[in-house]
Enzyme design. Structure first.
Site, mmCIF file in Angstrom:
data_model
loop_
_atom_site.group_PDB
_atom_site.id
_atom_site.type_symbol
_atom_site.label_atom_id
_atom_site.label_comp_id
_atom_site.label_asym_id
_atom_site.label_seq_id
_atom_site.Cartn_x
_atom_site.Cartn_y
_atom_site.Cartn_z
ATOM 1 N N GLU A 190 -42.310 -12.193 31.512
ATOM 2 C CA GLU A 190 -42.006 -11.400 30.313
ATOM 3 C C GLU A 190 -42.774 -11.889 29.087
ATOM 4 O O GLU A 190 -42.265 -11.879 27.977
ATOM 5 C CB GLU A 190 -40.492 -11.428 30.035
ATOM 6 C CG GLU A 190 -39.684 -11.286 31.298
ATOM 7 C CD GLU A 190 -38.226 -10.987 31.063
ATOM 8 O OE1 GLU A 190 -37.490 -11.910 30.716
ATOM 9 O OE2 GLU A 190 -37.831 -9.818 31.218
ATOM 10 N N TRP A 213 -38.617 -6.137 23.516
ATOM 11 C CA TRP A 213 -38.764 -6.888 24.767
ATOM 12 C C TRP A 213 -40.159 -6.665 25.326
ATOM 13 O O TRP A 213 -40.844 -5.727 24.888
ATOM 14 C CB TRP A 213 -37.702 -6.441 25.792
ATOM 15 C CG TRP A 213 -37.371 -7.538 26.784
ATOM 16 C CD1 TRP A 213 -37.688 -7.568 28.102
ATOM 17 C CD2 TRP A 213 -36.687 -8.759 26.492
ATOM 18 N NE1 TRP A 213 -37.233 -8.751 28.656
ATOM 19 C CE2 TRP A 213 -36.625 -9.501 27.692
ATOM 20 C CE3 TRP A 213 -36.124 -9.321 25.343
ATOM 21 C CZ2 TRP A 213 -36.026 -10.769 27.784
ATOM 22 C CZ3 TRP A 213 -35.525 -10.574 25.424
ATOM 23 C CH2 TRP A 213 -35.481 -11.279 26.629
ATOM 24 N N ASP A 269 -45.748 -9.231 32.492
ATOM 25 C CA ASP A 269 -45.551 -9.983 33.744
ATOM 26 C C ASP A 269 -44.091 -10.297 34.028
ATOM 27 O O ASP A 269 -43.210 -10.071 33.198
ATOM 28 C CB ASP A 269 -46.344 -11.290 33.685
ATOM 29 C CG ASP A 269 -45.861 -12.224 32.572
ATOM 30 O OD1 ASP A 269 -45.441 -11.731 31.516
ATOM 31 O OD2 ASP A 269 -45.902 -13.454 32.776
HETATM 32 C C1 NOJ Z 1 -37.440 -15.055 27.559
HETATM 33 C C2 NOJ Z 1 -38.179 -14.720 28.820
HETATM 34 O O1 NOJ Z 1 -37.344 -14.180 29.731
HETATM 35 C C3 NOJ Z 1 -38.897 -15.944 29.310
HETATM 36 O O2 NOJ Z 1 -39.508 -15.698 30.532
HETATM 37 C C4 NOJ Z 1 -39.906 -16.275 28.273
HETATM 38 O O3 NOJ Z 1 -40.650 -17.402 28.645
HETATM 39 C C5 NOJ Z 1 -39.232 -16.497 26.938
HETATM 40 N N1 NOJ Z 1 -38.377 -15.381 26.590
HETATM 41 C C6 NOJ Z 1 -40.271 -16.744 25.885
HETATM 42 O O4 NOJ Z 1 -39.653 -16.889 24.655
HETATM 43 C C1 NOJ Z 2 -36.695 -15.282 32.418
HETATM 44 C C2 NOJ Z 2 -37.643 -15.153 33.546
HETATM 45 O O1 NOJ Z 2 -38.924 -15.483 33.090
HETATM 46 C C3 NOJ Z 2 -37.635 -13.756 34.101
HETATM 47 O O2 NOJ Z 2 -38.475 -13.691 35.213
HETATM 48 C C4 NOJ Z 2 -36.252 -13.340 34.481
HETATM 49 O O3 NOJ Z 2 -36.260 -12.008 34.909
HETATM 50 C C5 NOJ Z 2 -35.297 -13.502 33.319
HETATM 51 N N1 NOJ Z 2 -35.393 -14.820 32.754
HETATM 52 C C6 NOJ Z 2 -33.861 -13.281 33.727
HETATM 53 O O4 NOJ Z 2 -33.477 -14.230 34.673
#
Ligand code: NOJ
Ligand code: NOJ
Length: 535
Positions: free
Chosen positions: A271, A206, A268
């Site tokens: 993620e 992650w 960030d």
């Molecule tokens: C899952 C993350 O939570 C999301 O924010 C991100 O854009 C994607 N993974 C990218 O694959």
């Molecule tokens: C993807 C988002 O980008 C992230 O900010 C969030 O924490 C997770 N999803 C879970 O909702």
């Protein structure tokens, strides 16, 4: 280049009239950022410029003549205020109940907040530190409302929910996790972003650590304590959280200045990237301010309080460094060249970091209003759903270059509009309107002058708005917030369930179903709206 039409001629006139107000920065050419085409005014640089438009040929050499912003956009006409109030009231009730449905769901440890009900495509059935803290902030607002209304049953319901979440988070502080393997320090486990719902570590790969968690957590806890302790007199509960808060804040003190390279990555909120993040800096700063309040009030440790406040001050120039004078907005990340568009993270940080007594980068500040304008209007032509509704507020997404479609395996039109981003833009405008109203004046600067003009107030930098000009500004900024809720309502249709995104082409829901943060962001937006209306 679109053929010249009556409309273009009208637009030409409008731009010509407005051109004295166009600031230098409004002609900046940023690759990939949507601009409103000026029509055949752009056949050559001289005809383009004489039409009051900006001339910046694209990299392939083709002429690009576009309206300077923000003057060139007219505001959407705000919807009927009572109609929004009535729709929002029913959506609020639904949102609160759907959000609470995601607290301690079946099979989880008490206090867990799942990010969504979705368990496959995408698998969001985890506890995220960020989503949890923001959700429990919305629950804390319910607790405060229950105090105001004198409803002791509800006070107890909401206080229990917050305390359960605090216990769950406290439990997480005692276990190791993959962030510890990165930094080699067990104390750094609070930088981990995501956990299994039974309160164990998530050990899959992650983007970690994410350094916004400790600040967001502390902000929510102290917000709760500031209401809970006076209401119950229970100072011992507040004091019992000393270890938890000091562990989070020590993490921020250790890591706020990290260089964000491989040994100490700084991922960030989306993620995706390790970099220096505006959102993270802002959430750390807010957390430190609240942590200092805690240490002075219930923690009996003024030394730690001073340390937190001095790190909070040290974060301010770091935040300021994200301001791009030539772009007129804050950039979320500093060290990237392929992600330049203004990001929803900027809006989120302002609304989540504000405090009545601490106006730093608050929604009504000139740089934030300018950033919000540039962030939101860039979406006007970006999604098909917005091209189809140019007279309305755009449905906004995370940032222009986003490609994440929410992972539902069904929708293949790419990244869509994010419900929580639409809510955040609405909230930012409600808060900005309230701040101006409380201040009783608004100072005009070179930065906010074109934004004020967009809101129908033409004024000279250096002047101070009061009276009817101020009222117009406030009314129109509030109305802008409602325009975003109007767009939300349009795409919601007759259903009330909130996903993560709206499809960029069809406008239908996409991504995780029942996203907890979508509900929480709607609730905080409506609370901000109600706060303004009660002023
Ligand atoms: C899952 C993350 O939570 C999301 O924010 C991100 O854009 C994607 N993974 C990218 O694959
Ligand atoms: C993807 C988002 O980008 C992230 O900010 C969030 O924490 C997770 N999803 C879970 O909702």
């Amino acid at each position: 280049m679109k053929p010249i039409t009556i409309l273009a001629a009208v637009a030409f006139l409008k731009v010509t009239l407005a051109s004295p107000l166009v600031a230098r920065a409004t002609c900046t050419n940023i690759e990939g950022i949507y601009r409103n085409d000026c029509g055949t005014i752009g056949v050559s640089e001289s005809t383009c410029s004489s039409g009051g438009c900006c001339w910046n040929p694209s990299t392939d050499g083709s002429p690009w003549c576009y309206y300077p912003d923000p003057i060139s956009f007219s505001r959407p006409t705000p919807p009927d205020q009572d109609a929004i109030t009535s729709w929002a009231s029913s959506q609020y009730t639904y949102s609160l109940s759907a959000m609470m449905n995601n607290l301690s769901p079946a099979g989880s440890k008490t206090g867990c907040v799942v990010a969504a009900q979705s368990q496959t495509n995408p698998q969001y059935y985890y506890h995220w530190s960020r989503d949890g803290a923001l959700t429990m902030y919305a629950i804390t607002l319910q607790y405060i409302n229950a105090i105001k209304s004198g409803d002791v049953t509800l006070q107890s319901t909401y206080a229990t929910l917050v305390k359960n979440w605090i216990s769950f988070e406290y439990g997480l502080q005692s276990i190791t996790n993959p962030t510890v393997s990165i930094t080699g320090n067990m104390q750094d486990n609070v930088g981990e972003p995501k956990f299994n719902i039974d309160g164990t570590a998530y050990t899959g790969s992650w983007g970690r650590p994410q350094n916004d968690g400790p600040g967001l957590r502390t902000r929510t806890i102290v917000k709760f304590l500031r209401a809970y302790v006076p209401n119950t007199g229970d100072t011992s509960y507040a004091s019992s959280l000393y270890n938890m808060i000091s562990r989070d804040m020590s993490y921020v003190v250790r890591h706020y200045a990290d260089v964000c390279t491989s040994g100490t990555p700084c991922v960030d909120l989306w993620e995706e990237r390790s970099d220096s993040h505006f959102y993270t800096d802002m959430s750390q700063r807010r957390g430190l301010k609240e942590g200092a309040y805690y240490m002075n009030t219930w923690g009996s440790n003024s030394t730690l309080a001073s340390q937190y406040l001095s790190v909070a001050s040290a974060l301010e120039p770091r935040v300021d460094a994200h301001w791009m004078d030539s772009l007129s907005y804050y950039k979320e990340m500093l060290d990237v060249s392929d992600r330049n568009s203004p990001d929803a993270a900027i809006i989120l940080s302002s609304i989540q970091s504000r405090d009545e007594t601490d106006p730093f980068v608050s929604p009504s500040s000139d740089k934030m209003l300018s950033s919000a304008y540039r962030y939101a209007t860039q979406f006007r032509g970006h999604f098909q759903i917005n091209k189809d509704r140019m007279a309305y507020a755009p449905a906004v997404g995370r940032y222009l270059e986003d490609v994440y479609n929410g992972g539902d395996g069904v929708n293949n039109n790419g990244a869509g509009a994010w419900l929580l981003a639409i809510n955040a833009v609405a909230e930012l405008h409600y808060v900005a309107a309230a701040e101006f109203k409380i201040a009783g004046q608004a100072s005009v600067t070179a930065i906010n002058q074109p934004i004020f003009a967009y809101y129908g107030v033409n004024a000279t930098p250096g002047s101070v708005l009061t009276g009817s000009q101020l009222s117009t500004l406030i009314t129109n900024i509030f109305g802008e917030g409602d325009s975003y809720l109007d767009t939300l309502q349009y795409h919601m249709g007759s259903e009330q369930d909130m996903t993560e995104q709206f499809n960029p082409v069809t406008g239908y829901r996409q991504g995780a179903k029942h996203l907890t943060w979508s509900y929480a962001s709607f609730i905080t937006a409506i609370e901000a709206r109600n706060t303004f209306l009660a002023l």
